[in-house]
Write a protein that holds these residues in place. Structure first.
Motif, short mmCIF file in Angstrom:
data_model
loop_
_atom_site.label_atom_id
_atom_site.label_comp_id
_atom_site.label_asym_id
_atom_site.label_seq_id
_atom_site.Cartn_x
_atom_site.Cartn_y
_atom_site.Cartn_z
N LEU A 192 47.81 32.87 45.24
CA LEU A 192 46.47 32.69 44.70
C LEU A 192 46.40 33.09 43.23
O LEU A 192 45.68 32.46 42.44
N ALA A 193 47.16 34.13 42.86
CA ALA A 193 47.21 34.52 41.44
C ALA A 193 47.85 33.41 40.62
O ALA A 193 47.37 33.08 39.52
N SER A 194 48.92 32.82 41.15
CA SER A 194 49.61 31.73 40.45
C SER A 194 48.73 30.50 40.32
O SER A 194 48.87 29.73 39.37
N ALA A 195 47.82 30.31 41.31
CA ALA A 195 46.96 29.13 41.31
C ALA A 195 45.74 29.29 40.41
O ALA A 195 44.96 28.34 40.25
N GLY A 196 45.56 30.49 39.85
CA GLY A 196 44.47 30.69 38.90
C GLY A 196 43.20 31.28 39.49
O GLY A 196 42.18 31.35 38.80
N PHE A 197 43.23 31.72 40.75
CA PHE A 197 42.06 32.37 41.33
C PHE A 197 41.93 33.78 40.77
O PHE A 197 42.92 34.42 40.42
N SER A 198 40.70 34.28 40.70
CA SER A 198 40.49 35.65 40.23
C SER A 198 40.85 36.64 41.33
O SER A 198 41.00 36.26 42.50
N PHE A 199 40.98 37.90 40.95
CA PHE A 199 41.29 38.95 41.94
C PHE A 199 40.21 39.00 43.00
O PHE A 199 40.51 39.07 44.20
N PHE A 200 38.95 38.96 42.58
CA PHE A 200 37.83 39.03 43.52
C PHE A 200 37.85 37.83 44.47
O PHE A 200 37.67 37.99 45.68
N GLU A 201 38.07 36.64 43.93
CA GLU A 201 38.12 35.43 44.77
C GLU A 201 39.25 35.51 45.79
O GLU A 201 39.08 35.13 46.95
N SER A 202 40.39 36.02 45.38
CA SER A 202 41.56 36.11 46.27
C SER A 202 41.31 37.08 47.41
O SER A 202 41.58 36.77 48.58
N VAL A 203 40.79 38.26 47.08
CA VAL A 203 40.54 39.27 48.11
C VAL A 203 39.43 38.82 49.05
O VAL A 203 39.54 38.94 50.28
N MET A 204 38.35 38.26 48.49
CA MET A 204 37.24 37.81 49.33
C MET A 204 37.65 36.62 50.20
O MET A 204 37.11 36.45 51.30
N MET A 205 38.60 35.82 49.75
CA MET A 205 39.08 34.72 50.57
C MET A 205 39.73 35.25 51.84
O MET A 205 39.52 34.72 52.93
N THR A 206 40.52 36.33 51.71
CA THR A 206 41.13 36.93 52.89
C THR A 206 40.08 37.56 53.78
O THR A 206 40.14 37.45 55.01
N VAL A 207 39.08 38.22 53.19
CA VAL A 207 38.01 38.85 53.98
C VAL A 207 37.25 37.80 54.79
O VAL A 207 36.98 37.98 55.98
N LEU A 208 36.91 36.68 54.14
CA LEU A 208 36.04 35.68 54.77
C LEU A 208 36.78 34.62 55.57
O LEU A 208 36.25 34.09 56.54
N VAL A 209 38.02 34.30 55.15
CA VAL A 209 38.78 33.25 55.84
C VAL A 209 39.74 33.86 56.85
O VAL A 209 39.75 33.48 58.03
N HIS A 210 40.57 34.80 56.40
CA HIS A 210 41.51 35.53 57.27
C HIS A 210 42.34 34.58 58.12
O HIS A 210 42.47 34.74 59.33
N ALA A 211 42.87 33.54 57.49
CA ALA A 211 43.72 32.57 58.18
C ALA A 211 44.76 32.08 57.18
O ALA A 211 44.44 31.29 56.28
N ALA A 212 45.98 32.56 57.33
CA ALA A 212 47.03 32.30 56.33
C ALA A 212 47.25 30.82 56.04
O ALA A 212 47.32 30.43 54.87
N PRO A 213 47.39 29.94 57.05
CA PRO A 213 47.66 28.53 56.74
C PRO A 213 46.59 27.89 55.87
O PRO A 213 46.89 27.13 54.95
N LEU A 214 45.31 28.18 56.17
CA LEU A 214 44.22 27.60 55.39
C LEU A 214 44.22 28.16 53.98
O LEU A 214 43.98 27.43 53.00
N GLN A 215 44.49 29.45 53.83
CA GLN A 215 44.52 30.06 52.50
C GLN A 215 45.67 29.49 51.68
O GLN A 215 45.55 29.32 50.46
N VAL A 216 46.78 29.19 52.33
CA VAL A 216 47.90 28.58 51.62
C VAL A 216 47.51 27.19 51.11
O VAL A 216 47.81 26.82 49.98
N PHE A 217 46.81 26.43 51.95
CA PHE A 217 46.35 25.11 51.52
C PHE A 217 45.43 25.22 50.31
O PHE A 217 45.58 24.48 49.34
N ILE A 218 44.48 26.15 50.36
CA ILE A 218 43.55 26.32 49.25
C ILE A 218 44.30 26.72 47.98
O ILE A 218 44.04 26.21 46.88
N GLY A 219 45.28 27.64 48.14
CA GLY A 219 46.06 28.07 46.99
C GLY A 219 46.91 26.96 46.41
O GLY A 219 46.97 26.79 45.19
N GLN A 220 47.55 26.19 47.27
CA GLN A 220 48.42 25.11 46.79
C GLN A 220 47.62 23.98 46.14
O GLN A 220 48.11 23.31 45.24
#
Length: 205
Positions: free
Chosen positions: A9-37
């Motif tokens: 997520l850092a490499s994809a340009g998301f902010s620290f807050f966006e990255s952490v909140m994505m895990t809090v709210l999504v908490h699903a690795a495959p979906l987060q990988v898709f969003i990051g990629q």
């Protein structure tokens, strides 16, 4: 695993807050990988479609747990649904007859799992700036290796292994023409092919 997601997520340009909140709210690795990629450029309908497809398993898991937690109020279950993951579901289901209160056991597993996921998403994000490209490349392999290992554990059932291999081969090829949509087109096509194979096999005398 979530350390590598923080790096992604850092490499994809998301902010620290966006990255952490994505895990809090999504908490699903495959979906987060898709969003990051996809870098957040997948579009609303593509994101909705991928979310429904990738996270459909949560509907099945939550249905099983609702049957297991019959004595728990609906409101409590709704409030604790964000703690649901493959790991917490597996642990809660496997230990349901070995613990005094399976719902509290599920809460303990879920709070521990989500807390670690959030912490290491943040750690991965912060450490991204201090890592050289070679280490980042190695870290990016963690998730594919993890899911490949899970598929390999299905052996001698050959279909999950064959589906995984087919996905690895087809996804880069489909990505050239479908872009972000290949993430859900490839699984649907492969699923349809396997169903067709089953149908043909069942029709043989």
């Amino acid at each position: 695993m979530f350390f590598s997601i923080g790096v992604l997520l850092a490499s994809a340009g998301f902010s620290f807050f966006e990255s952490v909140m994505m895990t809090v709210l999504v908490h699903a690795a495959p979906l987060q990988v898709f969003i990051g990629q996809s870098g957040g450029d997948a579009g609303l309908w593509a994101l909705v479609a991928v979310t429904l497809l990738v996270n459909f398993r949560f509907m099945i898991m939550s249905s099983v747990l609702c049957e297991q937690f019959k004595s728990v109020s609906l409101m409590k279950m709704i409030l604790s649904v964000q703690l649901l993951s493959v790991s917490t579901f597996t642990l809660a289901s496997a230990r349901k007859d070995k613990v005094l209160d399976s719902y509290r056991y599920y809460l303990g597993c879920g709070i521990s799992s989500l807390s670690v996921a959030v912490i290491f998403t943040g750690v991965g994000y912060v450490m991204r700036t201090d890592l050289n490209p070679m280490i980042i490349s190695v870290i990016s392999m963690i998730l594919p290796i993890h899911f490949t290992a899970l598929a390999a554990m299905s052996w001698p059932k050959w279909r999950p292994v064959l589906a995984t291999i087919a996905g690895f081969v087809a996804t880069p090829l489909a990505g050239a023409g479908l872009g972000a949509y290949q993430v859900f087109v490839v699984p649907l096509v492969l699923g349809a092919l396997f169903l067709a194979m089953d149908k043909l096999k069942s029709n043989r005398p």
